[in-house]
Design a protein around this motif. Structure first.
Motif, short mmCIF file in Angstrom:
data_model
loop_
_atom_site.label_atom_id
_atom_site.label_comp_id
_atom_site.label_asym_id
_atom_site.label_seq_id
_atom_site.Cartn_x
_atom_site.Cartn_y
_atom_site.Cartn_z
N ARG A 380 0.83 -1.21 0.00
CA ARG A 380 0.00 0.00 0.00
C ARG A 380 0.86 1.26 0.00
O ARG A 380 0.55 2.24 -0.67
CB ARG A 380 -0.93 -0.01 1.21
CG ARG A 380 -2.03 -1.06 1.13
CD ARG A 380 -3.12 -0.79 2.15
NE ARG A 380 -2.60 -0.84 3.51
CZ ARG A 380 -2.55 -1.94 4.25
NH1 ARG A 380 -2.99 -3.08 3.75
NH2 ARG A 380 -2.08 -1.90 5.48
N LEU A 381 1.95 1.23 0.77
CA LEU A 381 2.83 2.39 0.81
C LEU A 381 3.44 2.64 -0.57
O LEU A 381 3.56 3.80 -1.01
CB LEU A 381 3.93 2.17 1.85
CG LEU A 381 3.50 2.26 3.33
CD1 LEU A 381 4.66 1.92 4.24
CD2 LEU A 381 2.96 3.65 3.65
N GLU A 386 3.47 5.85 -5.32
CA GLU A 386 3.32 6.06 -6.75
C GLU A 386 2.22 7.07 -7.04
O GLU A 386 2.38 7.95 -7.90
CB GLU A 386 3.02 4.73 -7.43
CG GLU A 386 4.18 3.73 -7.38
CD GLU A 386 3.79 2.37 -7.91
OE1 GLU A 386 2.60 2.19 -8.24
OE2 GLU A 386 4.67 1.48 -7.98
N GLU A 387 1.09 6.92 -6.33
CA GLU A 387 0.01 7.89 -6.52
C GLU A 387 0.45 9.29 -6.13
O GLU A 387 0.11 10.28 -6.79
CB GLU A 387 -1.21 7.47 -5.71
CG GLU A 387 -1.90 6.21 -6.23
CD GLU A 387 -3.15 5.88 -5.42
OE1 GLU A 387 -3.34 6.52 -4.36
OE2 GLU A 387 -3.91 5.01 -5.86
N LEU A 388 1.18 9.37 -5.02
CA LEU A 388 1.66 10.67 -4.57
C LEU A 388 2.62 11.28 -5.58
O LEU A 388 2.57 12.49 -5.86
CB LEU A 388 2.34 10.52 -3.20
CG LEU A 388 2.82 11.82 -2.53
CD1 LEU A 388 1.65 12.74 -2.28
CD2 LEU A 388 3.54 11.51 -1.23
N GLU A 389 3.48 10.43 -6.12
CA GLU A 389 4.41 10.93 -7.13
C GLU A 389 3.67 11.40 -8.37
O GLU A 389 3.99 12.46 -8.93
CB GLU A 389 5.41 9.82 -7.49
CG GLU A 389 6.49 10.27 -8.46
CD GLU A 389 7.49 9.17 -8.75
OE1 GLU A 389 8.46 9.43 -9.48
OE2 GLU A 389 7.30 8.05 -8.22
N ALA A 390 2.66 10.60 -8.78
CA ALA A 390 1.87 11.01 -9.94
C ALA A 390 1.12 12.31 -9.66
O ALA A 390 1.06 13.21 -10.51
CB ALA A 390 0.89 9.90 -10.33
N GLN A 396 2.73 19.64 -10.41
CA GLN A 396 3.77 20.42 -11.07
C GLN A 396 3.30 20.86 -12.45
O GLN A 396 3.51 22.02 -12.85
CB GLN A 396 5.04 19.58 -11.19
CG GLN A 396 5.74 19.31 -9.87
CD GLN A 396 6.36 20.57 -9.29
OE1 GLN A 396 5.78 21.20 -8.40
NE2 GLN A 396 7.52 20.95 -9.79
N ALA A 397 2.65 19.90 -13.17
CA ALA A 397 2.15 20.25 -14.50
C ALA A 397 1.06 21.31 -14.42
O ALA A 397 1.02 22.25 -15.22
CB ALA A 397 1.62 19.00 -15.20
#
Length: 704
Positions: A380-381, A386-390, A396-397
């Motif tokens: 889950r982490l 990954e979700e947080l990075e996305a 940022q975009a």
């Protein structure tokens, strides 16, 4: 690194197990020791009480036997002779033949008090009261044992010579008694007194741990007849160190209770354990009195076996503590090792970024379950990371798009403003040669103002869409007529650029439910984008009718064209309202706008319907715009119950936009005249009061 005040799980577990097991072990040893001591005391008390009873019975039996033997001896025929030699021989034989051990035998003359024959070292005195009692019975030869007089020989006085004192001290546990019997001659006259001295309680060495005890004899009046300490013999119990307890045991014994008691016989505070009982006093002049017989032994002698038990318990305790420590260390190791492995896995940060899995081979089921839970948590982490990075990349975009939008908007706003300001100043300052030139500059300022107003309206529409305040007025319209108006408006700029504009395959009549102004805005925006991004080639606008994806209830029917409703864009479901009618959506009309322009990268196509998104966001791009048109168009079309899609095969391969709206089936009646004569009823667009967003306007309106 451990913080101050913290400890490892293994150490905490070890200390807790030891703190729990060692006190319980020591408590068990203490209870065992206490129980053993109590058992030994109970055994000693019972044995001492039984010993006191046996001593009392022994005294009574010995006195009875001595009385019977003495009475028989006093009636011997030889005592009726007058031969002194015969008397001495008889006394010697009697001293040897009596079954009860005696110290000496004496035959004395009552009248002269002379000793006729004796085996004693010192004379045995017969008291005058005894002689007087025998004199009253003179002439009667009786075998009544009551004629035997029994007295206790008290210890010697302090003035007794040392030799006599030593003898008395050596007999400290003896009970010396004197028995005297009358001897009558052949004429029945009282002539002699036959006396014997015997020791009933012989002094014996008592082995340590023996529970027979040393005897103590006390008369009912409290006089001590026998005592382990010689100097206490002859004294009263009131003079003893522990006199209250002596008084208590005398009372209990007289009352017939055989029991035990703890006593202090000496000033050194040594405690004695005593069992006691009572017997009838054998002394002749005290026949109505009782003797209290005690069997006493030092408390440490009664508990002599406790020393061995204490030693065994000590060894056993040390062994059990050592075994407990070893077992605790072993248990703590087995319990702590899996947790330590889990800790190492959790602290190994590099493993969190790989497909590493925690081993599930532990012997403890709960630890395996914890390992599985940690694995699931790691997964889950990773997923959340990954979700947080996305999300971070999207943020940022979005931030980049916002910056580009602000730069673009400022550029788009400054351009018409500069045109307006420049044109107005030229007219104001009188730089125009004639009226026609002034009108030309004013027209330019008007066009720039209209363009500026369009940009501001787009921004306001987007703000309304984001806040859920934008609404559409749904009514029955002819899409073909609306398309003709839009095509007429866009034809001139398209032809100016030299682009072919095809409007073939347009159906004659296309009744749809929509907001005419908002739909017109969408069509102008879509066709305008095609014109803006197409430098050469063609733009084609066409319509087609195709089956609807599902049956839905129409907003209005052709027969009820007077019903008009305003629909607010609702973020919760995005559904449009519909009025109850008789028509049914069996198909939909699709407006296709296809161009041969610059095209769009397939990767970027899904982002074009987002606010502020443009393929080229720089301020120096070739094409202008704010990037709000498609985002506003999509929301407006969805509010009207339709859809808008965009497709491009890639850069330089053109773009196709499809706008689909539900097609309303008509019954042939004229509805346009009715619609022109009706005043639309407005519904509230405040999202804070959703129950007022739909109302009845010449018919029933409901939400889908």
């Amino acid at each position: 690194m451990a913080k101050p005040g913290q400890s490892s799980f293994r150490r905490v577990l070890l200390s807790r197990l030891l703190l729990l097991s060692v006190p319980v072990l020591l408590l068990g040893v203490y209870v065992t020791y206490t129980k053993a001591r109590s058992t030994l005391l109970d055994t000693a008390r019972q044995n001492l009480t039984e010993s006191a009873v046996r001593k009392g019975d022994s005294i009574q039996e010995a006195i009875s036997a001595l009385k019977a033997n003495l009475l028989t001896a006093s009636q011997a025929i030889v005592l009726q002779s007058q031969s002194s030699t015969a008397y001495q021989q008889f006394v010697n034989q009697l001293a040897q033949q009596l079954p009860t051990p005696i110290n000496c035998v004496q035959l004395s003359d009552i009248q002269t008090q002379d000793i006729v024959s004796s085996t004693c070292d010192e004379p045995l005195l017969v008291t005058q009261p005894v002689v007087s009692q025998w004199s009253r019975q003179q002439g009667e030869v009786s075998s009544d044992p009551s004629q035997i007089k029994v007295t206790v020989l008290l210890p010697p006085a302090p003035s007794t010579p040392p030799k006599k004192q030593a003898e008395a001290i050596s007999a400290k546990t003896q009970l010396p008694i004197l028995l005297s019997a009358p001897v009558y001659n052949s004429d029945g006259q009282l002539q002699y007194a036959l006396s014997i001295r015997s020791t009933l309680l012989q002094s014996k060495y008592i082995q340590p741990g023996s529970l027979s005890g040393e005897p103590v004899v006390i008369t009912q009046s409290g006089k001590i007849l026998v005592h382990p300490i010689p100097k206490q013999v002859g004294r009263n119990i009131n003079e003893q160190l522990d006199s209250p307890r002596f008084q208590s045991l005398v009372e209990d014994a007289i009352a017939g209770r055989e029991s035990f008691i703890h006593l202090a016989l000496e000033k050194d505070a040594q405690e004695f354990l005593a069992g006691y009982t009572a017997i009838k006093s054998p002394i002749s002049d005290q026949s109505d009195q009782q003797w209290i017989i005690l069997a006493v032994t030092p408390l440490k002698s009664a508990l002599v076996g406790l020393q061995d038990i204490r030693q065994v318990l000590f060894i056993l305790t040390c062994g059990l503590i050592a075994a407990s420590i070893l077992a605790t260390i072993y248990i703590a190791r087995d319990l702590a090792r899996p947790l330590e492995k889990l800790r190492d896995c959790a602290l190994h940060e590099s493993q969190l970024h790989s497909n590493y899995r925690i081993p599930h081979t532990f012997k403890i089921r709960e630890i395996n379950q914890l390992a599985e839970a940690l694995d699931a948590m790691f997964e889950r982490l990773k997923h959340w990371a990954e979700e947080l990075e996305a999300a971070w990349k999207e943020a940022q975009a979005a931030n980049q798009l916002k910056n580009e939008f602000l730069a673009t908007t400022s550029h788009e706003l400054r351009t018409p403003l500069n045109g307006i300001i420049g044109s107005l100043r030229l007219v104001k300052d009188g730089f125009c040669d004639d009226r026609e030139e002034e009108l030309d500059f004013l027209q330019r300022a008007d066009d720039a103002a209209i363009h500026l107003l369009k940009i501001i309206n787009d921004i306001l529409d987007l703000a309304k869409l984001e806040s859920g305040k934008l609404s559409v007025e749904i009514e029955l319209i002819d899409l073909r007529q609306l398309l003709d108006e839009v095509i007429h408006l866009q034809a001139v700029p398209i032809q100016v650029k030299g682009i072919d504009f095809h409007t073939k395959d347009l159906h004659e009549k296309l009744p749809v439910r929509a907001d005419p102004a908002k739909l017109k805005q969408v069509l102008i925006n879509v066709i305008g984008n095609s014109e803006k991004f197409t430098d050469s080639g063609s733009i084609t606008v066409s319509t087609r009718i195709e089956p609807a994806s599902e049956k839905t209830q129409p907003l209005v029917s052709a027969d009820d064209s007077t019903s008009i409703a305003r629909v607010s864009n609702t973020p919760s479901n995005g559904q449009v309202t519909k009025a109850q009618g008789t028509g049914e959506l069996l198909s939909q009309v699709v407006v296709t706008v296809k161009d041969t322009g610059i095209g769009i990268d397939p990767v970027q196509q899904s982002k074009l319907f987002r606010p502020f998104v443009m393929v080229d966001g720089s301020t120096t791009r070739k094409y202008g715009g704010t990037g709000l048109g498609l985002a506003i168009s999509r929301n407006l079309i969805e509010l009207m119950g339709g859809t808008i899609t965009l497709f491009s095969a890639g850069e330089g391969q053109g773009t196709t936009v499809n706008i689909s709206l539900p097609l309303v089936q008509t019954t042939g009646k004229e509805t346009e005249a009715k619609r022109d004569n009706e005043q639309p009823a407005q519904l509230s667009t405040d999202l804070s009061k959703p129950q007022e967003s739909i109302g009845e306007i010449n018919g029933k309106v409901t939400t889908d």
